[in-house]
Design a protein around this motif. Structure first.
Motif, mmCIF file in Angstrom:
data_model
loop_
_atom_site.group_PDB
_atom_site.id
_atom_site.type_symbol
_atom_site.label_atom_id
_atom_site.label_comp_id
_atom_site.label_asym_id
_atom_site.label_seq_id
_atom_site.Cartn_x
_atom_site.Cartn_y
_atom_site.Cartn_z
ATOM 1 N N LYS A 430 0.836 -1.202 0.000
ATOM 2 C CA LYS A 430 0.000 0.000 0.000
ATOM 3 C C LYS A 430 0.871 1.252 0.000
ATOM 4 O O LYS A 430 1.811 1.379 0.780
ATOM 5 N N LEU A 439 -7.756 8.018 -4.124
ATOM 6 C CA LEU A 439 -7.875 6.567 -4.133
ATOM 7 C C LEU A 439 -6.699 5.907 -3.406
ATOM 8 O O LEU A 439 -5.600 6.468 -3.331
ATOM 9 N N THR A 440 -6.932 4.714 -2.908
ATOM 10 C CA THR A 440 -5.868 3.913 -2.318
ATOM 11 C C THR A 440 -5.023 3.302 -3.433
ATOM 12 O O THR A 440 -5.563 2.773 -4.416
ATOM 13 N N VAL A 442 -2.029 0.555 -4.457
ATOM 14 C CA VAL A 442 -1.194 -0.599 -4.096
ATOM 15 C C VAL A 442 -0.372 -0.976 -5.322
ATOM 16 O O VAL A 442 -0.862 -0.916 -6.458
ATOM 17 N N SER A 478 -9.704 1.757 -5.433
ATOM 18 C CA SER A 478 -8.280 1.428 -5.418
ATOM 19 C C SER A 478 -7.674 1.549 -6.810
ATOM 20 O O SER A 478 -8.363 1.418 -7.829
ATOM 21 N N ALA A 480 -4.450 -0.415 -8.535
ATOM 22 C CA ALA A 480 -3.428 -1.447 -8.384
ATOM 23 C C ALA A 480 -2.539 -1.426 -9.617
ATOM 24 O O ALA A 480 -3.025 -1.588 -10.738
ATOM 25 N N SER A 517 -12.206 -0.291 -8.897
ATOM 26 C CA SER A 517 -10.749 -0.438 -8.978
ATOM 27 C C SER A 517 -10.261 -0.165 -10.391
ATOM 28 O O SER A 517 -10.921 -0.519 -11.365
#
Length: 676
Positions: A430, A439-440, A442, A478, A480, A517
């Protein structure tokens, strides 16, 4: 499939760790390096019964590019769709210089074949240098050799030579020499040459237009460009991985349905005369899914009262990617005779159209009388439906249970692994700070690379907020970012399924942890990754505001428009180039803009019809052109776009009413800006 995916998971990092040479990219059968420099050597492709994986196929017409190429024992056949159409086989290679030959085995009268060179330059403004060394046959024994240079007004002839009394029935050598400041070609005693601007390196494609040709035995003495080599191996591994998974998600998802039999199949088969039964067998064995569908559709049309004919046409449509045609044919089969196998196939078609309620109904009805051998396929479809509805926890649980019950079923194992990746991505850390749009983030990229990448997105995020002023400061969801394609494709498999066709990235309404996502991969380099993130972040932003309410043409048109922007050093975005995905179809775009009905179809297309394989690329191009014009033409047009984005029905009605005049204005604007 579980074994294949695990092997890919281990192979990709191993290749990256070896600091490989170009011979590892092309293979020793295609590239022999000079002893003093691994990037210098001989690159050869016989084209005899082979299309190597480092060859990208492209075409100007809307059908799949593979339709325009045939690998035979006497060479590669390139067949353009017709007058004014073209197709290309482009080497995934960047050159400093190249000296080579190609054998022209056949060239139809009226057709042409060419070496197509494009600069590797990625400057934000101007038209990148581009050259065609083109051999055109204009008679039984005559033709012209031409050097064409791309200008702001299209291709312009800069040199030409006549070819007379040439025997086109015999194979002959077409030669090329290209470097930083000069290009030249020769064929049959004729030659052309001219100055070039290729100091940044160049790519090379074999192009055919206006007809058919057959080529073989490409041989190049060359030096490969360092800029191209930076991401070459990751790119090739991405394409190989995608090709394997695409095969899996077309044939694999439907393997049970394809192998199953209708209860009263024998009764229908008795109605087939011998010639038609042979045609049916030939169609079912055809490896080209689009061709298979067309053949079986003809049989179904000739026998509208035979449930088997309708069922097989529907399954073939699913394999070819035509979900609406599949749904129509399978419903026709059910109207003739109820069968659990047809119900299962129809549930798949409904899922692909995102009609989840209908998919659930048909799935439930298929349980009655379904062959026990198809129960694993039903469990897989049920889990995919749960994932598509956003219930990732239920999908993961059901897949884990099904995998334990049917451990030999490869598809269940692969999709269970995908569910596990989405619930808890393996190897992704993360990011310590909020990402774009709050947004997150990772990723398995190192901190410096990730920070540099996210910083590039700043001007584009500002533009997204400019067009969506109601957007919250912090969105739920998220991002990614995978460094290799294997992890990315494993994660995307469950929710993308049959739509797994983008190796760079995608937006998933129900992705990591079941939330919105953007999942992306660095396999094609940072430039492509940045463009992909912009495109998919637009979709996530729209979804956070409107769900799926925005019309596909407007949603995709905005995404393509924004991602095509070129950022200056001060962060200013410029939209001065045709998006790269449309670079080979500018003439076809202008032609489509002259047809109001084509534009109306794109404007009115729903989720399924907009993305139908036979029209998807042109729909994207029309959507981009409409958005580009409204963004770049005037303040008044920008206000129209704002009304469309706000969902104002009156603005849309006004646009549709004035569409013919609008399209004509768009063509003029594209030509004035030298984009068409």
């Amino acid at each position: 499939m579980r074994i294949v995916m695990l092997s890919l998971l281990w192979i990709a990092p191993a290749l990256m760790a070896q600091s490989p040479a170009p011979v590892d990219f092309f293979g020793p059968e295609h590239f022999a390096a000079a002893s003093e420099d691994p990037r210098r050597g001989a690159l050869t492709v016989s084209f005899v019964s082979e299309i190597p994986p480092f060859l990208d196929l492209n075409n100007s017409d809307p059908l799949p590019a593979s339709n325009r190429f045939e690998s035979t024992q006497t060479g590669l056949v390139l067949t353009a769709a017709g007058k004014g159409q073209s197709c290309e086989a482009e080497l995934d290679a960047g050159f400093v210089h190249a000296l080579g030959t190609l054998s022209i085995v056949e060239l139809d009268s009226g057709a042409s074949v060419a070496f197509h060179l494009r600069s590797l330059s990625s400057e934000a403004t101007g038209t990148p240098p581009e050259y065609l060394l083109l051999l055109a046959r204009d008679g039984a024994d005559s033709g012209r050799l031409r050097l064409l240079t791309r200008t702001r007004n299209g291709f312009s002839e800069t040199a030409a030579a006549r070819l007379e009394n040439h025997d086109f029935s015999a194979a002959a050598t077409f030669s090329l020499a290209a470097g930083a400041d000069k290009v030249e070609a020769a064929f049959g005693g004729a030659s052309v040459q001219g100055a070039a601007r290729l100091k940044s390196g160049f790519t090379l494609a074999l192009a055919a237009s206006d007809g058919r040709c057959r080529v073989r035995d490409l041989s190049l003495q060359c030096e490969l460009h360092a800029l191209w080599w930076q991401d070459a191996l990751a790119r090739l591994e991405a394409k190989r991985t995608l090709a394997r998974l695409k095969e899996y998600t077309t044939q694999g998802l439907l393997s049970g349905v394809c192998q199953g039999s209708l209860r009263d199949e024998a009764e229908d088969l008795r109605a087939y005369p011998p010639a038609l039964e042979q045609a049916r067998r030939d169609a079912l064995q055809n490896p080209d899914f689009v061709r298979r569908f067309n053949l079986l559709r003809e049989i179904a049309a000739a026998h509208p009262k035979l449930a088997l004919a309708q069922h097989e046409a529907g399954v073939a449509a699913l394999l070819a990617g035509f979900s609406q045609a599949a749904r129509d044919s399978l419903r026709a089969a059910l109207a003739l005779r109820s069968d659990s196998l047809t119900r299962l196939a129809l549930a798949e078609a409904c899922l692909r159209q995102r009609d989840f309620d209908a998919a659930g109904r048909h799935l439930e009805q298929a349980r009655d009388g379904l062959d026990a051998k198809l129960l694993p396929d039903m469990a897989l479809l049920s889990a995919r439906l749960a994932a598509a509805r956003g219930n990732m926890a239920l999908a993961a649980r059901d897949l884990t249970l099904a995998r334990a019950r049917w451990p030999e079923h490869a598809a269940l194992a692969a999709f269970a692994a995908s569910a596990e990746e989405l619930v808890a991505p393996l190897g992704l850390a993360k990011w310590s700070r909020p990402g774009p749009l709050g947004l997150t983030v990772v990723s398995d990229l190192d901190d410096a690379a990730l920070e540099k990448l996210l910083a590039r997105l700043g001007p584009y995020i500002d533009r997204i907020r400019h067009w969506l002023p109601g957007l919250a400061q912090k969105l739920e969801g998220s991002i990614a970012v995978y460094s290799t394609p294997t992890g990315y494709l494993r994660a995307a498999l469950l929710v993308a399924g049959e739509s797994l066709d983008n190796v760079a990235g995608m937006f998933l309404p129900a992705g990591i942890g079941g939330g919105p996502s953007v999942v992306a991969c660095r396999a094609f380099g940072e430039d492509e990754l940045a463009r992909t993130l912009v495109h998919e972040l637009w979709h996530l932003a729209v979804y956070s505001l409107k769900g799926s309410a925005m019309a596909p043409w407007l949603n995709e048109g905005m995404a393509v428009y924004l991602s095509a922007g070129q950022a200056d050093k001060d962060g200013t975005l410029r939209f001065v180039r045709l998006p790269s995905e449309f670079s080979r179809m500018s003439e076809q775009l202008v032609e489509a803009l002259s047809d109001p009905q084509a534009a109306r179809r794109a404007l009115g297309a729903g989720l399924d019809s907009f993305y139908s394989p036979d029209v998807q690329r042109m729909n994207y191009a029309l959507a981009w052109a409409l958005v580009w014009y409204h963004c770049e033409h005037s303040v008044a047009q920008e206000n129209v776009l704002r009304g469309l984005l706000a969902g104002d029905a009156a603005t849309l009605a006004q646009l549709q009413e004035g569409l013919p005049a609008l399209l004509a204005a768009m063509v003029r604007a594209l030509k004035e800006r030298k984009l068409a």
